[in-house]
Design an enzyme around this catalytic site. Structure first.
Site, PDB file in Angstrom:
ATOM      1  N   CYS A  79       0.902  -1.183   0.001  1.00 30.68           N
ATOM      2  CA  CYS A  79       0.143   0.106   0.041  1.00 30.68           C
ATOM      3  C   CYS A  79       0.901   1.244   0.008  1.00 30.68           C
ATOM      4  CB  CYS A  79      -1.071   0.084   1.264  1.00 30.68           C
ATOM      5  SG  CYS A  79      -0.334   0.108   2.641  1.00 30.68           S
ATOM      6  N   HIS A 117      -1.335   1.361   7.221  1.00 34.86           N
ATOM      7  CA  HIS A 117      -1.972   1.499   6.021  1.00 34.86           C
ATOM      8  C   HIS A 117      -2.073   2.852   5.573  1.00 34.86           C
ATOM      9  CE1 HIS A 117      -4.220   0.623   2.126  1.00 34.86           C
ATOM     10  NE2 HIS A 117      -5.178   1.428   2.354  1.00 34.86           N
ATOM     11  N   ASP A 133      -7.972   4.658  -2.950  1.00 36.53           N
ATOM     12  CA  ASP A 133      -7.119   3.606  -2.386  1.00 36.53           C
ATOM     13  C   ASP A 133      -7.083   2.339  -3.343  1.00 36.53           C
ATOM     14  OD1 ASP A 133      -5.649   1.865  -0.647  1.00 36.53           O
ATOM     15  OD2 ASP A 133      -7.449   1.773   0.885  1.00 36.53           O
TER      16      ASP A 133
END
Length: 285
Positions: A79, A117, A133
């Site tokens: 991520c 994250h 995202d």
């Protein structure tokens, strides 16, 4: 990012600037439509993968290293790398981008580590705010309306963003009233802070996830992307899984290293000279 880097990134996503209406100066206008298109294309072309963890490659959260990996080497990443690189592209295209920290919900509703994250808050030219995202694996295919509190339908499922309350299971209370919980199909995905962060804030989280025996990224291999028909393909070690947009699933094992490398190359666009092996399998404790 300079103009050449932006063009190279867009080519990585399979699109040219001329695909969208231009703003003054010739760059694509930072509209919601452009954001949605880029978001989906990113999910379809740049895989979520933790191969670096098991290939002995360092994860470096610096602009040049992110672009070298995602654009130059045509790889994916975690991520931090995917949303970090995507944020650089969006900023270069005129979007107002803010990095936000999140903690992922795990077993029994417990929250993960701080800086677990990173996600993006993106503002378009009309003042609309979106949660983008492209680095959470199976998540929304399109950006979510940041300020909406009702259900949001997406090709991947039904999403909801709500104000976070106390997390009794983990003994954690929301840092502030503005903290948000993101739900997918009724399941809490992660708790999002709204305080702006810098890419350097996530270095410790990236280090922990790439080194700790407690991180699921050190204990397993994954390479996954959204397919053009809205499904998903995933290679977990030597198991290749194809999930259709209707939820149907096919899975097969890959016997040889050549088969594994071919799937990485042909289905994910990832060129490797050797098959990654789970490093934690050789660790004790």
């Amino acid at each position: 990012m300079n103009s050449e880097q932006v063009d190279a990134y867009l080519r990585r996503l399979g699109v040219e600037r001329s695909a969208w209406p231009a703003a003054p100066g010739g760059a694509p206008s930072a509209t919601t439509g452009v954001l949605r298109d880029l978001h989906l294309r990113h999910l379809q072309t740049v895989p979520f993968e933790n191969l670096s963890v098991h290939l002995g490659e360092e994860i470096v959260l610096e602009e040049k290293r992110l672009l070298d990996k995602v654009v130059g080497a045509r790889r994916g990443g975690l991520c931090y790398e995917l949303n970090g690189a995507f944020g650089l592209l969006l900023t270069a295209l005129g979007f107002d981008v803010t990095l936000l920290a999140a903690r992922v919900y795990g077993e029994e509703g417990r929250l993960g580590i701080p800086y677990d994250h990173v996600a993006l808050r993106v503002r378009t030219v009309d003042g609309s705010d979106w949660l983008a995202d492209v680095g959470f694996g199976a998540h929304s295919h399109l950006p979510l309306a940041f300020g909406a509190r009702g259900e949001q339908e997406d090709p991947a499922g039904t999403f909801r963003i709500v104000e976070a309350g106390p997390d009794e299971a983990a003994g954690v209370r929301a840092v502030g009233a503005a903290d948000l919980d993101v739900f997918m199909d009724g399941r809490a995905e992660y708790r999002l802070e709204v305080r702006p962060r810098g890419l350097g804030d996530f270095v410790v989280g990236a280090w922990w996830h790439s080194t700790s025996p407690r991180s699921h990224f050190t204990r397993s291999l994954v390479c996954s992307r959204v397919t053009e028909d809205g499904g998903r393909i995933t290679l977990s070690g030597r198991r290749f899984k194809v999930t259709g947009s209707d939820g149907t699933r096919k899975e097969r094992g890959l016997e040889t290293d050549e088969e594994v490398l071919e799937v990485y190359r042909e289905r994910f666009g990832v060129e490797l000279d050797r098959v990654p092996v789970v490093r934690s399998a050789d660790r004790s404790g």
